[in-house]
Write an enzyme that holds these catalytic residues in place. Structure first.
Site, PDB file in Angstrom:
ATOM      1  N   HIS A 299     158.872 -13.167  39.283  1.00 12.77           N
ATOM      2  CA  HIS A 299     159.394 -12.494  38.100  1.00 12.77           C
ATOM      3  C   HIS A 299     160.461 -11.511  38.523  1.00 12.77           C
ATOM      4  O   HIS A 299     160.329 -10.878  39.565  1.00 12.77           O
ATOM      5  CB  HIS A 299     158.265 -11.751  37.360  1.00 12.77           C
ATOM      6  CG  HIS A 299     158.608 -11.445  35.955  1.00 12.77           C
ATOM      7  ND1 HIS A 299     159.352 -10.346  35.600  1.00 12.77           N
ATOM      8  CD2 HIS A 299     158.345 -12.116  34.816  1.00 12.77           C
ATOM      9  CE1 HIS A 299     159.518 -10.353  34.290  1.00 12.77           C
ATOM     10  NE2 HIS A 299     158.929 -11.414  33.788  1.00 12.77           N
ATOM     11  N   ASP A 356     153.436 -17.410  32.356  1.00 12.33           N
ATOM     12  CA  ASP A 356     153.433 -18.850  32.088  1.00 12.33           C
ATOM     13  C   ASP A 356     152.451 -19.622  32.958  1.00 12.33           C
ATOM     14  O   ASP A 356     152.230 -20.814  32.729  1.00 12.33           O
ATOM     15  CB  ASP A 356     154.841 -19.420  32.318  1.00 12.33           C
ATOM     16  CG  ASP A 356     155.820 -18.933  31.273  1.00 12.33           C
ATOM     17  OD1 ASP A 356     155.404 -18.835  30.107  1.00 12.33           O
ATOM     18  OD2 ASP A 356     156.973 -18.647  31.614  1.00 12.33           O
TER      19      ASP A 356
HETATM   20  N1  ACO Z   1     158.654 -20.496  44.139  1.00  9.26           N
HETATM   21  C1  ACO Z   1     159.137 -20.350  45.412  1.00  9.26           C
HETATM   22  N2  ACO Z   1     159.994 -19.375  45.783  1.00  9.26           N
HETATM   23  C2  ACO Z   1     160.373 -18.507  44.837  1.00  9.26           C
HETATM   24  C3  ACO Z   1     159.898 -18.579  43.505  1.00  9.26           C
HETATM   25  C4  ACO Z   1     159.008 -19.624  43.170  1.00  9.26           C
HETATM   26  N3  ACO Z   1     158.553 -19.740  41.928  1.00  9.26           N
HETATM   27  N4  ACO Z   1     160.449 -17.586  42.776  1.00  9.26           N
HETATM   28  C5  ACO Z   1     161.239 -16.898  43.613  1.00  9.26           C
HETATM   29  N5  ACO Z   1     161.190 -17.440  44.866  1.00  9.26           N
HETATM   30  C6  ACO Z   1     161.878 -16.944  46.078  1.00  9.26           C
HETATM   31  C7  ACO Z   1     163.389 -17.236  45.987  1.00  9.26           C
HETATM   32  O1  ACO Z   1     163.689 -18.483  46.568  1.00  9.26           O
HETATM   33  C8  ACO Z   1     163.961 -16.072  46.748  1.00  9.26           C
HETATM   34  O2  ACO Z   1     163.739 -16.319  48.131  1.00  9.26           O
HETATM   35  P1  ACO Z   1     164.811 -15.802  49.228  1.00  9.26           P
HETATM   36  O3  ACO Z   1     164.781 -14.308  49.127  1.00  9.26           O
HETATM   37  O4  ACO Z   1     164.315 -16.328  50.526  1.00  9.26           O
HETATM   38  O5  ACO Z   1     166.126 -16.377  48.827  1.00  9.26           O
HETATM   39  C9  ACO Z   1     163.032 -14.890  46.394  1.00  9.26           C
HETATM   40  O6  ACO Z   1     161.779 -15.515  46.069  1.00  9.26           O
HETATM   41  C10 ACO Z   1     163.519 -14.068  45.215  1.00  9.26           C
HETATM   42  O7  ACO Z   1     163.672 -14.914  44.077  1.00  9.26           O
HETATM   43  P2  ACO Z   1     164.906 -14.926  43.089  1.00  9.26           P
HETATM   44  O8  ACO Z   1     165.125 -16.327  42.599  1.00  9.26           O
HETATM   45  O9  ACO Z   1     166.063 -14.208  43.698  1.00  9.26           O
HETATM   46  O10 ACO Z   1     164.319 -14.037  41.913  1.00  9.26           O
HETATM   47  P3  ACO Z   1     164.921 -13.891  40.458  1.00  9.26           P
HETATM   48  O11 ACO Z   1     164.512 -12.544  39.987  1.00  9.26           O
HETATM   49  O12 ACO Z   1     166.373 -14.215  40.415  1.00  9.26           O
HETATM   50  O13 ACO Z   1     164.180 -15.040  39.600  1.00  9.26           O
HETATM   51  C11 ACO Z   1     162.462 -16.184  38.445  1.00  9.26           C
HETATM   52  C12 ACO Z   1     163.003 -14.821  38.915  1.00  9.26           C
HETATM   53  C13 ACO Z   1     163.578 -16.927  37.680  1.00  9.26           C
HETATM   54  C14 ACO Z   1     161.321 -15.939  37.485  1.00  9.26           C
HETATM   55  C15 ACO Z   1     162.013 -17.000  39.677  1.00  9.26           C
HETATM   56  O14 ACO Z   1     160.954 -16.327  40.332  1.00  9.26           O
HETATM   57  C16 ACO Z   1     161.589 -18.418  39.306  1.00  9.26           C
HETATM   58  O15 ACO Z   1     162.438 -19.310  39.226  1.00  9.26           O
HETATM   59  N6  ACO Z   1     160.255 -18.644  39.041  1.00  9.26           N
HETATM   60  C17 ACO Z   1     159.785 -19.952  38.594  1.00  9.26           C
HETATM   61  C18 ACO Z   1     160.101 -20.170  37.119  1.00  9.26           C
HETATM   62  C19 ACO Z   1     159.209 -19.318  36.223  1.00  9.26           C
HETATM   63  O16 ACO Z   1     157.997 -19.260  36.394  1.00  9.26           O
HETATM   64  N7  ACO Z   1     159.853 -18.704  35.219  1.00  9.26           N
HETATM   65  C20 ACO Z   1     159.131 -17.907  34.216  1.00  9.26           C
HETATM   66  C21 ACO Z   1     159.407 -16.443  34.423  1.00  9.26           C
HETATM   67  S1  ACO Z   1     158.462 -15.481  33.303  1.00  9.26           S
HETATM   68  C22 ACO Z   1     159.252 -15.652  31.848  1.00  9.26           C
HETATM   69  O17 ACO Z   1     160.424 -15.834  31.716  1.00  9.26           O
HETATM   70  C23 ACO Z   1     158.444 -15.624  30.715  1.00  9.26           C
END
Ligand code: ACO
Length: 422
Positions: A299, A356
């Protein structure tokens, strides 16, 4: 608090500091460009406050979520969704008379115009219900063009979106539409429109009503997330309520936002069909050469835990037990969570289950089809979007939202006639 100071090219600029009611600190850079010629750059708005708001407070480090000051845990335990709608939109808990009047209005405005039913005929039966929901909500502005009666339009939207959502489901399964009943409460009425068929009325299930009430409350607002910022962005041009919220529905649809609940169940199903080896998928989620992500994890704001996920994990156990549903994907979800909470990749990045992760398991136990999960999220989020739109609408000093950019394209070039181009 003292002003902030920013030095650019040796020149010092003083910028005012804004402190929120929970001591959140922001540096007001709104005059910085006029003074210095420079903008501030923040890809994905990870560190940009787009507004001041009195609606929802989140402390992502501590895992705190409050609507209008009330902790989410207390609202989840005690409130009805209708009360929460009133709270978010009007800023206070309704007293008995206010709640009764609000509820009565929601009941009275639940029908959609008969002509709108023709729209449903035009959609293919395979249409995603989010496509139908956004189109139909935007269309409400054609039926209710008077933008001056904001309170009435709010009631119409809250009530009719529920009918539209249920009709979109009926359309997808080829069943006749079921009209709302005036003696049913908000949640029961929705379940009735979803599950009743001409041959058999819907039997009210307190378990389903309670579960739906909880899910809607937990999704009701989440301050300036992607869809809410979209609602504010569209609304800032003074677009009407229905058009602005319809845009929010579209933003919510994406798999990185509200669409994640559908993706989570599809992921869990996929792991189960592949033999249930969740550890293999954990490895894939960590592998940067793989496009696999652990959906329902991570998140932008929560870096401790998502309090909504905590409540939903408990609720998933209770709802499945009450309904007598044994869902193997619940065990897979819990195993994935256990591994993640002890794996340095997830621990270092502070990745925890989000709202979620468990919601889809509950929806599925309630017999709500996967395609409808994001629609359920949208129904829950409606009061939040409305409250945020109204807050901006009522603020006479609000300006149109218009971010800047840093241009990185080609410098000025000369026009080349087509026959002389390489
Ligand atoms: N699985 C594996 N790795 C992940 C995940 C995941 N679900 N989420 C983040 N990471 C990793 C990224 O690859 C990144 O790694 P790095 O630092 O080595 O490059 C690090 O964690 C930081 O993640 P970001 O993508 O930069 O975080 P951001 O804040 O931009 O994205 C998000 C947040 C979109 C929620 C992301 O965690 C994601 O895609 N999660 C899966 C989709 C999801 O569950 N979305 C619902 C969110 S809640 C809502 O909207 C109601």
């Amino acid at each position: 608090m003292e002003n902030a100071k920013l030095i650019l090219n040796g020149k010092e600029y003083e910028l005012p500091v804004v402190v929120g009611s929970e001591d959140e600190v922001g540096v007001d850079i709104s005059t910085f460009r006029a003074k210095s010629g420079a903008i501030t750059l923040d890809d994905g708005y990870g560190n940009t406050g787009s507004c001041k708001s009195a609606i929802t407070f989140i402390d992502g480090e501590k895992g705190i979520l409050r609507y209008r000051g009330y902790p989410i845990e207390e609202l989840a335990e005690n409130a009805s969704f209708v009360e929460v709608c009133y709270l978010l939109i009007y800023g206070k808990l309704p007293n008995q008379a206010e709640l009764a009047a609000f509820d009565h209005q929601l009941t009275r405005h639940s029908l959609i115009h008969e002509d709108m039913k023709k729209f449903f005929e035009g959609f293919p039966s395979s249409a995603h219900p989010m496509a139908i929901l956004s189109a139909m909500i935007a269309s409400l502005s054609a039926y209710y063009p008077d933008e001056n009666n904001v309170d009435l339009n709010i009631i119409r939207l809250l009530s009719k979106a529920r009918t539209i959502a249920a009709f979109s489901y009926k359309k997808s399964v080829g069943q006749p539409f079921v009209y709302p009943l005036n003696d049913l409460g908000y949640c029961e009425n929705f379940l009735h429109m979803l599950f009743a068929v001409p041959a058999e009325p819907y039997k009210i299930s307190p378990t389903l009503t309670k579960a739906l009430n909880l899910l809607l409350i937990l999704h009701a607002d989440h301050e300036q997330n992607c869809s809410t910022s979209t609602v504010r962005m569209v609304g800032s041009s003074q677009a009407n309520l229905f058009a602005s919220i319809s845009a929010g529905v579209c933003a919510l649809w994406g798999p990185l936002h509200g669409g994640a609940n559908q993706e989570v169940i599809e992921m869990l199903e996929h792991i189960r069909a592949d033999g249930g080896d969740y550890k293999k998928y954990m490895e894939m989620a960590k592998d940067k050469s793989s496009s696999f992500k652990l959906m329902g994890f991570g998140h932008r704001v929560y870096k401790n835990f998502d309090p909504r996920a905590k409540i939903l994990k408990k609720a998933a156990d209770a709802v499945l037990a009450e309904l007598g549903v044994a869902d193997p994907t619940l065990a897979i979800a819990k195993n994935l969570e256990d591994v993640a909470l002890n794996d340095p990749y997830f621990v270092d990045r502070k990745l925890y289950p989000n709202v979620d992760f468990y919601s889809g398991i509950i929806y599925r136990a309630m017999n709500i089809p996967t395609d409808m999960f994001t629609v359920m999220f949208a129904l829950g989020r409606l009061p939040g979007w409305i409250a945020q739109w109204k807050e901006m609408h009522d603020d006479k000093s609000a300006r149109i939202n218009r971010p800047r950019q840093i241009y990185i394209g080609a410098p000025k070039r000369e026009w080349v006639p087509v026959n002389k181009r390489a």
